[in-house]
Motif scaffolding. Structure first.
Motif, PDB file in Angstrom:
ATOM      1  N   TYR A 110      14.515  13.096  -3.463  1.00  0.00           N
ATOM      2  CA  TYR A 110      14.883  13.947  -2.331  1.00  0.00           C
ATOM      3  C   TYR A 110      13.612  14.509  -1.707  1.00  0.00           C
ATOM      4  O   TYR A 110      12.815  15.147  -2.397  1.00  0.00           O
ATOM      5  N   LEU A 111      13.436  14.245  -0.427  1.00  0.00           N
ATOM      6  CA  LEU A 111      12.303  14.782   0.312  1.00  0.00           C
ATOM      7  C   LEU A 111      12.838  15.873   1.234  1.00  0.00           C
ATOM      8  O   LEU A 111      13.330  15.603   2.336  1.00  0.00           O
ATOM      9  N   GLY A 112      12.799  17.086   0.737  1.00  0.00           N
ATOM     10  CA  GLY A 112      13.378  18.196   1.479  1.00  0.00           C
ATOM     11  C   GLY A 112      14.892  18.123   1.429  1.00  0.00           C
ATOM     12  O   GLY A 112      15.484  17.446   0.583  1.00  0.00           O
ATOM     13  N   ASP A 113      15.529  18.807   2.370  1.00  0.00           N
ATOM     14  CA  ASP A 113      16.983  18.910   2.384  1.00  0.00           C
ATOM     15  C   ASP A 113      17.680  17.770   3.110  1.00  0.00           C
ATOM     16  O   ASP A 113      18.898  17.640   3.004  1.00  0.00           O
ATOM     17  N   HIS A 114      16.924  16.946   3.849  1.00  0.00           N
ATOM     18  CA  HIS A 114      17.599  16.005   4.744  1.00  0.00           C
ATOM     19  C   HIS A 114      17.171  14.543   4.624  1.00  0.00           C
ATOM     20  O   HIS A 114      17.682  13.706   5.362  1.00  0.00           O
ATOM     21  N   ASN A 137       7.888  17.784   7.895  1.00  0.00           N
ATOM     22  CA  ASN A 137       6.704  17.663   7.059  1.00  0.00           C
ATOM     23  C   ASN A 137       7.059  18.186   5.677  1.00  0.00           C
ATOM     24  O   ASN A 137       7.343  19.370   5.509  1.00  0.00           O
ATOM     25  N   VAL A 138       7.073  17.295   4.698  1.00  0.00           N
ATOM     26  CA  VAL A 138       7.466  17.661   3.345  1.00  0.00           C
ATOM     27  C   VAL A 138       6.706  16.787   2.352  1.00  0.00           C
ATOM     28  O   VAL A 138       6.346  15.648   2.658  1.00  0.00           O
ATOM     29  N   ARG A 139       6.457  17.345   1.185  1.00  0.00           N
ATOM     30  CA  ARG A 139       5.775  16.578   0.131  1.00  0.00           C
ATOM     31  C   ARG A 139       6.336  17.003  -1.218  1.00  0.00           C
ATOM     32  O   ARG A 139       6.492  18.191  -1.494  1.00  0.00           O
ATOM     33  N   VAL A 140       6.635  16.016  -2.042  1.00  0.00           N
ATOM     34  CA  VAL A 140       6.991  16.236  -3.439  1.00  0.00           C
ATOM     35  C   VAL A 140       5.755  15.819  -4.229  1.00  0.00           C
ATOM     36  O   VAL A 140       5.380  14.640  -4.230  1.00  0.00           O
ATOM     37  N   ASP A 141       5.083  16.788  -4.854  1.00  0.00           N
ATOM     38  CA  ASP A 141       3.794  16.515  -5.497  1.00  0.00           C
ATOM     39  C   ASP A 141       3.896  15.648  -6.739  1.00  0.00           C
ATOM     40  O   ASP A 141       2.932  14.981  -7.106  1.00  0.00           O
ATOM     41  N   GLU A 142       5.059  15.669  -7.381  1.00  0.00           N
ATOM     42  CA  GLU A 142       5.215  14.864  -8.592  1.00  0.00           C
ATOM     43  C   GLU A 142       6.697  14.566  -8.783  1.00  0.00           C
ATOM     44  O   GLU A 142       7.510  15.475  -8.841  1.00  0.00           O
ATOM     45  N   ILE A 143       7.028  13.282  -8.873  1.00  0.00           N
ATOM     46  CA  ILE A 143       8.416  12.911  -9.104  1.00  0.00           C
ATOM     47  C   ILE A 143       8.737  13.091 -10.586  1.00  0.00           C
ATOM     48  O   ILE A 143       7.838  13.259 -11.414  1.00  0.00           O
ATOM     49  N   SER A 144      10.001  13.041 -10.933  1.00  0.00           N
ATOM     50  CA  SER A 144      10.416  13.269 -12.322  1.00  0.00           C
ATOM     51  C   SER A 144       9.860  12.172 -13.237  1.00  0.00           C
ATOM     52  O   SER A 144       9.612  11.043 -12.796  1.00  0.00           O
ATOM     53  N   PRO A 145       9.677  12.502 -14.521  1.00  0.00           N
ATOM     54  CA  PRO A 145       9.223  11.478 -15.467  1.00  0.00           C
ATOM     55  C   PRO A 145      10.161  10.266 -15.519  1.00  0.00           C
ATOM     56  O   PRO A 145       9.707   9.134 -15.669  1.00  0.00           O
ATOM     57  N   GLU A 146      11.486  10.505 -15.387  1.00  0.00           N
ATOM     58  CA  GLU A 146      12.447   9.391 -15.410  1.00  0.00           C
ATOM     59  C   GLU A 146      12.239   8.474 -14.205  1.00  0.00           C
ATOM     60  O   GLU A 146      12.255   7.247 -14.341  1.00  0.00           O
ATOM     61  N   ALA A 147      12.059   9.072 -13.027  1.00  0.00           N
ATOM     62  CA  ALA A 147      11.820   8.274 -11.821  1.00  0.00           C
ATOM     63  C   ALA A 147      10.499   7.527 -11.943  1.00  0.00           C
ATOM     64  O   ALA A 147      10.416   6.335 -11.616  1.00  0.00           O
ATOM     65  N   GLN A 148       9.476   8.212 -12.420  1.00  0.00           N
ATOM     66  CA  GLN A 148       8.174   7.565 -12.568  1.00  0.00           C
ATOM     67  C   GLN A 148       8.261   6.393 -13.544  1.00  0.00           C
ATOM     68  O   GLN A 148       7.747   5.315 -13.275  1.00  0.00           O
TER      69      GLN A 148
END
Length: 194
Positions: free
Chosen positions: A36-40, A175-186
């Motif tokens: 999820y990148l932000g709410d939308h 403009n949105v950034r997720v600095d680190e995805i979950s370990p499961e996703a990675q």
């Protein structure tokens, strides 16, 4: 390139018997690979498991058992399987209210070209969007895009070494950034890389 073959698919009868188990496995896999990148904006990263399930479901729904129909489904879905140097995803732009969605899709024109992944210590890798057909027009973007992130050898090695994966959008209207995805996703995305 990895692909799903006609011979590797279950018959409609076999699939019917195994459907509950296969659906549970596919949903779990899809949930691990959803970012999820932000709410939308949601990215649903595809792989052989998610696409095999989609093909089997389409064949079941359409009651397709002839070779031509099966080949049509394989031709549609096989290009979405990552091939060892990339990640492939469905990008969904989601606004519940139809009027707001229409307005936002105009404001977000070109957003698909501002979507990126970045492995720690490496440069951003921007998505290549909609290679199969153009989904945006002169005035708005589409609510759904198919994207590919083509990773360079340095980024692949960094992912395999456990470096964190960030994802984001640097569009003026979103403009949105997720600095680190979950370990499961990675972990799941790392398995896509040769």
């Amino acid at each position: 390139m990895p692909h799903i073959s006609r011979d590797s698919l279950l018959s409609l009868e076999q699939y019917h018997r195994q459907r509950d188990t296969l659906r549970t496995e596919a949903i779990e896999c899809k949930n691990q690979r959803r970012i999820y990148l932000g709410d939308h904006v949601t990215l649903a990263f595809e792989n052989e498991v998610t696409l095999r399930y989609q093909i089997q479901e389409m064949l079941r729904i359409e009651k397709t058992f002839d070779d031509e129909g099966i080949e049509d489904e394989l031709e549609a879905y096989n290009p979405l399987i990552p091939d060892g140097t990339n990640w492939k995803a469905t990008m969904m732009i989601e606004y519940v209210d139809a009027d707001e969605r229409a307005q936002r899709l105009m404001e977000l024109k070109g957003v698909e070209n501002h979507l990126y992944v970045q492995i720690a210590g490496c440069d951003r890798i921007y998505a290549i969007a909609d290679e199969d057909l153009e989904r945006a027009n002169e005035t708005k973007t589409s609510a759904v895009h198919f994207v590919r992130f083509e990773l360079d050898p340095g980024s692949i090695n960094a992912v395999k070494a456990g470096q964190s994966i960030a994802m984001g959008i640097d569009h003026a209207a979103y403009n949105v950034r997720v600095d680190e995805i979950s370990p499961e996703a990675q972990g799941s995305l790392t398995q896509d890389l040769a």
